[in-house]
Scaffold this motif. Structure first.
Motif, PDB file in Angstrom:
ATOM      1  N   MET A   1       0.768  -0.570   0.306  1.00 54.84           N
ATOM      2  CA  MET A   1       0.073  -0.132  -0.098  1.00 54.84           C
ATOM      3  C   MET A   1       1.241   1.216  -0.250  1.00 54.84           C
ATOM      4  SD  MET A   1      -3.702   1.194  -0.098  1.00 54.84           S
ATOM      5  CE  MET A   1      -4.090  -0.365   0.422  1.00 54.84           C
ATOM      6  N   ARG A   2       0.454   2.242  -1.027  1.00 55.48           N
ATOM      7  CA  ARG A   2       1.489   3.082  -0.780  1.00 55.48           C
ATOM      8  C   ARG A   2       0.220   4.469  -0.527  1.00 55.48           C
ATOM      9  NH1 ARG A   2       4.910   4.743  -6.716  1.00 55.48           N
ATOM     10  NH2 ARG A   2       5.930   2.327  -6.697  1.00 55.48           N
ATOM     11  N   HIS A   3       1.078   5.266   0.077  1.00 55.82           N
ATOM     12  CA  HIS A   3      -0.053   6.315   1.200  1.00 55.82           C
ATOM     13  C   HIS A   3       1.000   8.165   0.350  1.00 55.82           C
ATOM     14  CE1 HIS A   3      -1.695   4.460   4.032  1.00 55.82           C
ATOM     15  NE2 HIS A   3      -0.398   3.626   4.044  1.00 55.82           N
ATOM     16  N   ILE A   4      -0.061   8.566  -0.264  1.00 56.33           N
ATOM     17  CA  ILE A   4       0.342   9.893  -0.920  1.00 56.33           C
ATOM     18  C   ILE A   4      -0.775  10.833  -0.548  1.00 56.33           C
ATOM     19  CG2 ILE A   4      -0.115  11.654  -3.130  1.00 56.33           C
ATOM     20  CD1 ILE A   4      -0.466   9.262  -5.165  1.00 56.33           C
ATOM     21  N   ILE A   5       0.610  11.442  -0.031  1.00 54.88           N
ATOM     22  CA  ILE A   5       0.266  12.826   0.886  1.00 54.88           C
ATOM     23  C   ILE A   5      -0.268  14.682  -0.101  1.00 54.88           C
ATOM     24  CG2 ILE A   5       0.125  14.161   2.918  1.00 54.88           C
ATOM     25  CD1 ILE A   5       1.810  12.046   4.031  1.00 54.88           C
ATOM     26  N   ALA A   6      -0.713  14.888  -0.442  1.00 56.03           N
ATOM     27  CA  ALA A   6      -1.381  15.784  -1.109  1.00 56.03           C
ATOM     28  C   ALA A   6      -1.691  17.462  -0.907  1.00 56.03           C
ATOM     29  CB  ALA A   6      -2.436  15.657  -1.735  1.00 56.03           C
ATOM     30  N   TYR A   7      -1.126  17.977  -0.515  1.00 56.81           N
ATOM     31  CA  TYR A   7      -1.759  19.418   0.243  1.00 56.81           C
ATOM     32  C   TYR A   7      -0.979  20.820  -0.527  1.00 56.81           C
ATOM     33  CZ  TYR A   7       3.034  20.330   1.885  1.00 56.81           C
ATOM     34  OH  TYR A   7       4.334  20.265   1.854  1.00 56.81           O
ATOM     35  N   SER A   8      -2.171  22.002  -0.187  1.00 57.68           N
ATOM     36  CA  SER A   8      -1.863  23.461   0.211  1.00 57.68           C
ATOM     37  C   SER A   8      -1.750  23.728   0.661  1.00 57.68           C
ATOM     38  CB  SER A   8      -2.812  23.497  -1.317  1.00 57.68           C
ATOM     39  OG  SER A   8      -2.987  25.353  -1.427  1.00 57.68           O
ATOM     40  N   SER A   9      -0.552  24.639   1.064  1.00 57.16           N
ATOM     41  CA  SER A   9      -0.977  25.103   2.766  1.00 57.16           C
ATOM     42  C   SER A   9       0.032  27.071   2.110  1.00 57.16           C
ATOM     43  CB  SER A   9       0.199  24.216   3.728  1.00 57.16           C
ATOM     44  OG  SER A   9       0.288  24.808   4.436  1.00 57.16           O
TER      45      SER A   9
END
Length: 278
Positions: A1-9
């Motif tokens: 299982m890959r985890h992608i963390i996508a965000y705007s900050s």
């Protein structure tokens, strides 16, 4: 299982929460790829991952709440996601103590429309991004250690679901937590309202050195130098440029909105300030 963390900050609070999640996932020996939506190279990297992984993917996607909604770069990212037959997602937001609005609900809806199953969600209180000039901003000192602990517990709950045979999703109804009248008001708001509140937003050419720092760091890529900063239609009033300008050349007086924001926070009285859903 890959985890992608996508965000705007724009102000850094959402990045902080994303980093707490990433650190916890790595502690549990998970494969993690972080994506700052302001960076085109990051977007290219995760685009390849979406193509390669059909089901073995958990997407964590985050936005600060601006005028009760997710910011435009996050909404654009979610709209542009390919539809999937599998995959899991965890939306989370940071909010400045006035209202978390309908951002989390709308993000959840967009993810479900793309075929993701929601394994959890979170709203995390943070220092209000428009009150950096105040001595006592709303959300002062947040996210703090208790907020971080709640976020880590969300990671643990999501990983427990992924490790089990029944990966039960959460219902969108748990993200629909605003009272009906406040929900209706939130749905009627938009980013343009924030921009209209500050018509004095501009540049003092006598102070500007044309260094380009504002353009390089604009999360919406909405600033160009001609020869001084010009602000395009993609600006969503995050005021990051005014915060980081080394010469204080970007003129923005937010003092008039201070009491208005505090009154709204008192009227909304949204509790709890930080909450996880799983």
């Amino acid at each position: 299982m890959r985890h992608i963390i996508a965000y705007s900050s724009p102000a850094g609070s959402t990045r902080h929460v994303a980093e707490v999640i990433g650190q916890r996932l790595r502690q549990m020996e998970c494969t993690v790829l972080k994506c700052d939506l302001a960076r085109k190279d990051d977007l290219k990297a995760i685009s390849k991952t979406f193509i390669e992984d059909e089901k073995s993917l958990c997407l964590w996607v985050a936005s600060p709440v601006y005028v009760d909604h997710a910011v435009p770069p996050v909404e654009a990212f979610l709209r542009g996601l390919p539809s999937r037959k599998g995959g899991y997602a965890v939306p989370f937001v940071t909010w400045g103590g006035v209202s978390s609005g309908v951002a989390l609900l709308e993000m959840g809806q967009m993810l479900e429309e793309k075929g993701f199953l929601l394994l959890g969600a979170a709203k995390v209180v943070a220092t209000h991004s428009s009150m950096w000039q105040c001595e006592q901003p709303l959300g002062m000192g947040h996210p703090d250690e208790n907020d971080d602990a709640a976020v880590k517990s969300l990671v643990d709950q999501v990983l427990a679901k992924l490790a089990g045979e029944q990966r039960s999703p959460i219902s969108l109804s748990v993200l629909d937590y605003l009272p009906p009248e406040r929900k209706s008001a939130a749905q009627g708001k938009n980013i343009g309202m924030a921009k209209k509140m500050h018509p004095e937003f501009g540049v003092d050419a006598s102070l500007c050195t044309q260094c380009g720092i504002c353009a390089e760091n604009c999360p919406a890529h909405a600033i160009s130098l001609d020869p001084y900063p010009r602000f395009g239609n993609d600006c969503f009033a995050c005021w990051s440029c005014a915060r980081i300008c080394p010469e204080s050349a970007i003129i923005l007086d937010l003092s008039s909105s201070d009491e208005h924001l505090r009154n709204m926070a008192r009227q909304n009285h949204e509790k709890p300030p930080t909450q996880i859903f799983f």
